[in-house]
Design a protein around this motif. Structure first.
Motif, short mmCIF file in Angstrom:
data_model
loop_
_atom_site.label_atom_id
_atom_site.label_comp_id
_atom_site.label_asym_id
_atom_site.label_seq_id
_atom_site.Cartn_x
_atom_site.Cartn_y
_atom_site.Cartn_z
N ASP A 118 -5.60 7.66 -0.30
CA ASP A 118 -4.31 6.98 -0.28
C ASP A 118 -4.31 5.82 0.71
O ASP A 118 -3.77 4.74 0.41
CB ASP A 118 -3.20 7.98 0.07
N ALA A 119 -4.92 6.03 1.89
CA ALA A 119 -4.98 4.95 2.87
C ALA A 119 -5.76 3.76 2.32
O ALA A 119 -5.35 2.59 2.50
CB ALA A 119 -5.63 5.46 4.16
N HIS A 120 -6.86 4.02 1.64
CA HIS A 120 -7.64 2.95 1.02
C HIS A 120 -6.80 2.20 -0.01
O HIS A 120 -6.77 0.95 -0.02
CB HIS A 120 -8.88 3.54 0.35
N VAL A 125 -3.14 -2.46 -1.75
CA VAL A 125 -1.81 -2.92 -2.10
C VAL A 125 -1.36 -4.02 -1.13
O VAL A 125 -0.81 -5.05 -1.54
CB VAL A 125 -0.79 -1.76 -2.10
N ALA A 126 -1.60 -3.81 0.16
CA ALA A 126 -1.19 -4.79 1.17
C ALA A 126 -1.91 -6.12 0.96
O ALA A 126 -1.32 -7.20 1.12
CB ALA A 126 -1.47 -4.25 2.57
N THR A 127 -3.19 -6.06 0.60
CA THR A 127 -3.95 -7.29 0.35
C THR A 127 -3.41 -8.01 -0.88
O THR A 127 -3.28 -9.24 -0.89
CB THR A 127 -5.44 -6.97 0.17
N ALA A 141 1.38 -0.86 -6.02
CA ALA A 141 1.85 0.35 -5.34
C ALA A 141 2.05 1.49 -6.33
O ALA A 141 1.74 2.65 -6.04
CB ALA A 141 3.15 0.06 -4.59
N ILE A 142 2.58 1.17 -7.52
CA ILE A 142 2.75 2.20 -8.55
C ILE A 142 1.38 2.70 -9.01
O ILE A 142 1.18 3.92 -9.19
CB ILE A 142 3.55 1.64 -9.74
N GLY A 148 -3.88 7.99 -6.71
CA GLY A 148 -4.01 8.99 -5.66
C GLY A 148 -3.46 10.34 -6.04
O GLY A 148 -4.12 11.37 -5.89
N ASN A 149 -2.25 10.36 -6.57
CA ASN A 149 -1.58 11.63 -6.85
C ASN A 149 -2.14 12.34 -8.07
O ASN A 149 -2.16 13.58 -8.11
CB ASN A 149 -0.08 11.40 -7.03
N HIS A 150 -2.57 11.62 -9.07
CA HIS A 150 -3.02 12.24 -10.30
C HIS A 150 -4.52 12.50 -10.32
O HIS A 150 -4.97 13.50 -10.89
CB HIS A 150 -2.63 11.38 -11.51
#
Length: 205
Positions: A118-120, A125-127, A141-142, A148-150
């Motif tokens: 998730d951090a990666h 996303v920030a970039t 972000a979506i 990550g979650n799935h």
């Protein structure tokens, strides 16, 4: 930062009023995270704490949860409480099936690994936000939530089948994107993979 849960609506607020009856995406994500933690911990007290926190979150929004076996794969199913009577769904009470949230529980069972992934993905996303702006970043972000979650994968490790599932199911059913986000989702995926220095796998959208 634009709220990814926001939905463009008329000035009379009809769509906003309707949205109040849905489960916010950040709540659904947290419910999923707690469910995964509950399923993987070997500590009974921790499992009980995760379950209680999950149930409290759902109670705040008048939703329930259950795990459904889908051809051997567990699926977390979140339904409005008003659809139920004595633990049984009353189909005559269902006015909008899209209020239901279904989340395949196929990702990693290791919370530490999930945190690293998730951090990666959030860094990516920030970039994207810095380079390509908010609309593409909100789509990123979506996609980060989905990856990550799935599947507990870095975004750039998603396969063509994963991306097809994201575009045709998750993005339209669980993400509540704005009109602007929907119009550019294919371009967003291209830019996300470009930012990660990877080619986009072939997928059907």
């Amino acid at each position: 930062m634009t709220d990814p849960n926001a939905i463009d609506g008329d000035e009379d607020g009809d769509e906003a009023a309707s949205d109040e009856t849905d489960l916010p995406r950040d709540v659904a994500d947290e419910v999923e995270r707690l469910t995964r933690l509950k399923r993987t911990t070997v500590d009974d007290n921790e499992a009980t704490a995760y379950e209680q926190r999950r149930d409290d979150l759902l109670d705040e929004h008048d939703f329930t949860s259950r795990i459904r076996d889908d051809d051997g794969d567990d699926v977390l199913v979140l339904h409005p409480e008003e659809w139920h009577e004595d633990g049984v769904i009353r189909t005559d009470r269902i006015e909008d099936i899209d209020r239901a949230v279904e989340i395949p529980l196929e990702g990693t069972g290791d919370p530490d690994e999930w945190d690293d992934v998730d951090a990666h993905n959030r860094d990516l996303v920030a970039t994207v936000r810095d380079t390509h702006g908010d609309v593409h970043a909100n789509n990123a972000a979506i996609l980060a939530d989905f990856a990550g979650n799935h599947y507990a994968k870095p975004i750039e490790s998603l396969t063509g089948d994963d991306l097809a599932e994201f575009c045709t199911d998750y993005f339209v059913r669980n993400a509540w994107p704005s009109d602007d986000q929907q119009e550019v989702i294919a371009e967003s995926i291209e830019l996300i993979f470009e930012t990660a220095d990877e080619r986009v796998p072939n997928y059907q959208f």
